[in-house]
Design an enzyme around this catalytic site. Structure first.
Site, PDB file in Angstrom:
ATOM      1  N   ARG A 214     -50.273  46.547  59.079  1.00  0.00           N
ATOM      2  CA  ARG A 214     -49.738  46.831  60.416  1.00  0.00           C
ATOM      3  C   ARG A 214     -49.921  45.599  61.282  1.00  0.00           C
ATOM      4  O   ARG A 214     -51.041  45.104  61.435  1.00  0.00           O
ATOM      5  CB  ARG A 214     -50.470  48.022  61.037  1.00  0.00           C
TER       6      ARG A 214
ATOM      7  N   GLU B 292     -52.795  40.661  66.087  1.00  0.00           N
ATOM      8  CA  GLU B 292     -53.362  40.412  64.757  1.00  0.00           C
ATOM      9  C   GLU B 292     -52.529  41.166  63.742  1.00  0.00           C
ATOM     10  O   GLU B 292     -51.704  42.016  64.094  1.00  0.00           O
ATOM     11  CB  GLU B 292     -54.813  40.910  64.679  1.00  0.00           C
TER      12      GLU B 292
ATOM     13  N   ASN C 285     -53.209  43.614  60.379  1.00  0.00           N
ATOM     14  CA  ASN C 285     -54.237  44.345  59.634  1.00  0.00           C
ATOM     15  C   ASN C 285     -53.771  44.509  58.198  1.00  0.00           C
ATOM     16  O   ASN C 285     -52.777  45.190  57.948  1.00  0.00           O
ATOM     17  CB  ASN C 285     -54.445  45.733  60.251  1.00  0.00           C
TER      18      ASN C 285
ATOM     19  N   SER D  33     -54.562  51.776  60.336  1.00  0.00           N
ATOM     20  CA  SER D  33     -54.651  53.220  60.578  1.00  0.00           C
ATOM     21  C   SER D  33     -53.529  53.779  61.447  1.00  0.00           C
ATOM     22  O   SER D  33     -52.713  53.046  61.980  1.00  0.00           O
ATOM     23  CB  SER D  33     -55.995  53.528  61.225  1.00  0.00           C
TER      24      SER D  33
ATOM     25  N   LYS E 147     -58.895  36.652  60.854  1.00  0.00           N
ATOM     26  CA  LYS E 147     -58.452  36.008  62.091  1.00  0.00           C
ATOM     27  C   LYS E 147     -58.411  34.494  61.929  1.00  0.00           C
ATOM     28  O   LYS E 147     -57.587  33.814  62.543  1.00  0.00           O
ATOM     29  CB  LYS E 147     -59.332  36.478  63.242  1.00  0.00           C
TER      30      LYS E 147
ATOM     31  N   LYS F  76     -62.712  35.354  69.394  1.00  0.00           N
ATOM     32  CA  LYS F  76     -62.745  36.375  68.336  1.00  0.00           C
ATOM     33  C   LYS F  76     -63.585  35.971  67.133  1.00  0.00           C
ATOM     34  O   LYS F  76     -63.316  34.945  66.516  1.00  0.00           O
ATOM     35  CB  LYS F  76     -61.324  36.652  67.834  1.00  0.00           C
TER      36      LYS F  76
ATOM     37  N   GLU G 188     -63.281  43.290  62.138  1.00  0.00           N
ATOM     38  CA  GLU G 188     -62.202  44.262  62.300  1.00  0.00           C
ATOM     39  C   GLU G 188     -62.795  45.538  62.881  1.00  0.00           C
ATOM     40  O   GLU G 188     -63.981  45.780  62.767  1.00  0.00           O
ATOM     41  CB  GLU G 188     -61.568  44.601  60.941  1.00  0.00           C
ATOM     42  N   GLY G 189     -61.935  46.345  63.464  1.00  0.00           N
ATOM     43  CA  GLY G 189     -62.365  47.678  63.858  1.00  0.00           C
ATOM     44  C   GLY G 189     -62.573  47.866  65.344  1.00  0.00           C
ATOM     45  O   GLY G 189     -62.936  48.942  65.794  1.00  0.00           O
TER      46      GLY G 189
ATOM     47  N   ARG H 144     -50.116  52.315  71.060  1.00  0.00           N
ATOM     48  CA  ARG H 144     -51.414  52.737  71.589  1.00  0.00           C
ATOM     49  C   ARG H 144     -51.544  52.213  73.009  1.00  0.00           C
ATOM     50  O   ARG H 144     -51.113  51.105  73.308  1.00  0.00           O
ATOM     51  CB  ARG H 144     -52.557  52.160  70.748  1.00  0.00           C
TER      52      ARG H 144
HETATM   53  P1  ADP Z   1     -59.732  44.227  65.771  1.00  0.00           P
HETATM   54  O1  ADP Z   1     -59.626  43.680  64.408  1.00  0.00           O
HETATM   55  O2  ADP Z   1     -61.119  44.494  66.200  1.00  0.00           O
HETATM   56  O3  ADP Z   1     -58.780  45.358  66.001  1.00  0.00           O
HETATM   57  P2  ADP Z   1     -57.999  42.726  67.557  1.00  0.00           P
HETATM   58  O4  ADP Z   1     -57.637  41.316  67.392  1.00  0.00           O
HETATM   59  O5  ADP Z   1     -56.935  43.715  67.275  1.00  0.00           O
HETATM   60  O6  ADP Z   1     -59.290  42.996  66.700  1.00  0.00           O
HETATM   61  O7  ADP Z   1     -58.546  42.944  69.029  1.00  0.00           O
HETATM   62  C1  ADP Z   1     -58.990  44.212  69.492  1.00  0.00           C
HETATM   63  C2  ADP Z   1     -58.347  44.551  70.833  1.00  0.00           C
HETATM   64  O8  ADP Z   1     -58.626  43.514  71.783  1.00  0.00           O
HETATM   65  C3  ADP Z   1     -56.840  44.641  70.773  1.00  0.00           C
HETATM   66  O9  ADP Z   1     -56.442  45.936  70.399  1.00  0.00           O
HETATM   67  C4  ADP Z   1     -56.453  44.282  72.203  1.00  0.00           C
HETATM   68  O10 ADP Z   1     -56.584  45.405  73.047  1.00  0.00           O
HETATM   69  C5  ADP Z   1     -57.512  43.266  72.603  1.00  0.00           C
HETATM   70  N1  ADP Z   1     -57.025  41.902  72.338  1.00  0.00           N
HETATM   71  C6  ADP Z   1     -57.161  41.194  71.196  1.00  0.00           C
HETATM   72  N2  ADP Z   1     -56.580  39.998  71.267  1.00  0.00           N
HETATM   73  C7  ADP Z   1     -56.054  39.918  72.493  1.00  0.00           C
HETATM   74  C8  ADP Z   1     -55.327  38.900  73.187  1.00  0.00           C
HETATM   75  N3  ADP Z   1     -55.036  37.741  72.612  1.00  0.00           N
HETATM   76  N4  ADP Z   1     -54.941  39.171  74.448  1.00  0.00           N
HETATM   77  C9  ADP Z   1     -55.238  40.348  75.049  1.00  0.00           C
HETATM   78  N5  ADP Z   1     -55.923  41.337  74.444  1.00  0.00           N
HETATM   79  C10 ADP Z   1     -56.333  41.127  73.188  1.00  0.00           C
HETATM   80 MG    MG Z   2     -56.770  45.346  66.171  1.00  0.00          MG
END
Ligand code: ADP
Ligand code: MG
Length: 452
Positions: free
Chosen positions: A119, A138, A140, A145, A283, A342, A346-347, A428
């Site tokens: 996803r 990102e 996944n 999920s 990442k 970052k 994950e999660g 979401r």
């Molecule tokens: P994870 O693997 O923990 O899901 P993500 O990269 O999806 O990591 O980041 C988790 C959450 O943080 C995202 O669902 C989003 O709400 C916020 N986020 C992540 N990257 C960004 C970004 N570049 N700009 C704004 N919000 C972000």
């Molecule tokens: Mg995420």
């Protein structure tokens, strides 16, 4: 205004919750996570969220290219090794996954069927001119999920809009069935495996408890490289292993758990994902892909795919040791609000924002510890008002931000791509006061796009 009439909305919220129960938009509760006696509705928005048609279709259109890209990365061990070198030197979890990858590389892969269920997540970045552009958060490649629940939420919003007298809008809620598309991929991989009695094993999360330790048996037949599922009484042969678990360090509470991961990786079963594909979703790999020329390495004959993928990239910056990393750190320290820091996790709930970026970077900037992180431009979507329906939460209007996910399924056998599809979407939405966190983390809720 109709919008702010709390009595009407209170009634509508009750209708919405009943509809959620009726359509199976359900979640186990935090107090009784293992109980099948007591469940509640999964949190969701009262109304669907407007999403511009063009960016929505852009996200769907690029998905099969992303499938191809992830699959190509997974087959390029030299690239993975180079891209992850600085990360695995300081990040134990990624290093352990990488060690499994190297062992398999040395021993040779036992299965040439690959199943990818991923996803790709996006937010809409607000430009100065009022337009919004699709930017990837990102991708996944493990345990992506909500394919199931997002197949059920359209009917809930249709009903809410109908009851609210918005029949026309209710008919615009898109059908969505990622569950079917993901299942088709699993079924295809199972079919290609070619053993009618072999099963599909789902390694599920049991409240984050590690379940790798039990449920496998190594017996005589293991010598023929099959993996067996001891949870079923007669120790069934496994055709496909689906990892809904195994993406967080907490999932591996013992050495036995790592042994089990290696056992499965060595086995003949089709792994979803295999270790290479798991690593392709890190990442750090995402950041390396944004460097000039890297997409061309994987898609040399597909300039259109390269262009479409690159158009979704936000600014991504290395923190590797050296002049470039130093410059990026200085930039983050000067304007932390423009970025997200970052780690390789994950999660949800692991990212670092705002002044905390400065605290973390000040502490690690002189050491190689900094290479455990990547830096990314913070996407700034336009907040939209909505009501977030969550068990026991008071009904109040919130400024919300949404994240669009697009599901991809692919199956490859040897060099032949048997299936490569975009199979659905997920929206979401969370209150804008939260920077991070998904639905499972209790921050975001399920939603549907209303195309405008
Ligand atoms: P994870 O693997 O923990 O899901 P993500 O990269 O999806 O990591 O980041 C988790 C959450 O943080 C995202 O669902 C989003 O709400 C916020 N986020 C992540 N990257 C960004 C970004 N570049 N700009 C704004 N919000 C972000
Ligand atoms: Mg995420």
């Amino acid at each position: 205004m109709f919008w702010n009439n709390i009595i009407i909305f209170g009634k509508l919220a009750e209708v919405a919750k009943d509809a959620a129960l009726l359509h199976g938009v359900l979640m186990r509760t935090q107090e009784t996570p293992m109980s099948s006696e007591l469940v509640s509705y999964a949190p969701f928005t009262l109304f669907p969220t407007p999403v511009p048609k063009a960016v929505f279709h852009q996200a769907l259109a690029v998905q099969t290219f992303y499938n191809t890209l992830v699959d190509k990365i997974s087959q390029d061990s030299e690239f993975l090794q180079e891209a992850l070198a600085s990360t695995i030197a300081v990040d134990d979890f990624t290093a352990r996954l990488f060690k499994i990858h190297q062992m398999i590389l040395k021993e040779g892969k036992s299965q040439d069927i690959v199943l990818g269920l991923n996803r790709s997540d996006y937010m809409l970045d607000q430009g100065g001119d009022g337009t919004s552009s699709l930017k990837q958060i990102e991708i996944n490649t493990i345990a992506a999920s909500f394919g199931g629940l997002s197949s059920r939420t359209p009917d809930v919003h249709r009903l809410v809009l109908t009851v609210a007298g918005r029949k026309e809008e209710s008919q615009q809620i898109l059908d969505n069935n990622p569950a079917a598309g993901l299942a088709r991929g699993i079924a295809k991989a199972w079919e290609l495996y070619g053993a009618p009695r072999a099963v599909v094993m789902f390694l599920v999360e049991e409240s984050q408890r590690n379940i790798f330790d039990h449920r496998f048996v190594e017996n005589e037949l293991w010598k023929r490289k099959h993996v067996f599922y001891s949870h079923l009484s007669d120790g069934q042969e496994v055709a496909v292993v689906y990892f809904r678990n195994g993406y967080m360090p907490q999932n591996y509470i013992s050495e036995q758990a790592w042994d089990a991961r290696l056992l499965m990786e060595r086995s003949l079963a089709v792994k979803c994902p295999d270790i290479n594909t798991h690593l392709a979703g890190t990442k750090k790999v995402q950041q390396v892909l944004a460097k000039p020329g890297v997409l061309e390495r994987f898609l040399p004959d597909h300039p259109e795919a390269v262009q479409q993928i690159r158009a979704t990239f936000a600014g991504l910056y290395t923190l590797d040791m050296g002049a470039e990393g130093d410059k990026n750190i200085a930039m983050a320290l000067a304007t932390p609000d423009r970025f997200v820091l970052k780690p390789q996790r994950e999660g949800g709930g692991n990212n670092i924002y705002g002044t905390e970026i400065c605290q973390v970077l000040e502490a690690v900037k002189e050491s190689s510890e900094r290479t455990a992180y990547i830096l990314m431009d913070k996407i700034q979507p336009t907040p939209q008002q909505n009501y977030l329906l969550r068990r026991d939460a008071p009904l109040k209007i919130s400024d919300c931000l949404s994240e669009l996910g697009v599901f991809g399924t692919y199956v490859r056998q040897g060099t032949h791509m048997v299936m490569n599809e975009c199979v659905g979407h997920l929206l979401r939405t969370k209150s804008s006061e939260h920077q991070d966190g998904g639905v499972a983390a209790g921050v975001a809720v399920l939603d549907n796009p209303l195309l405008i």
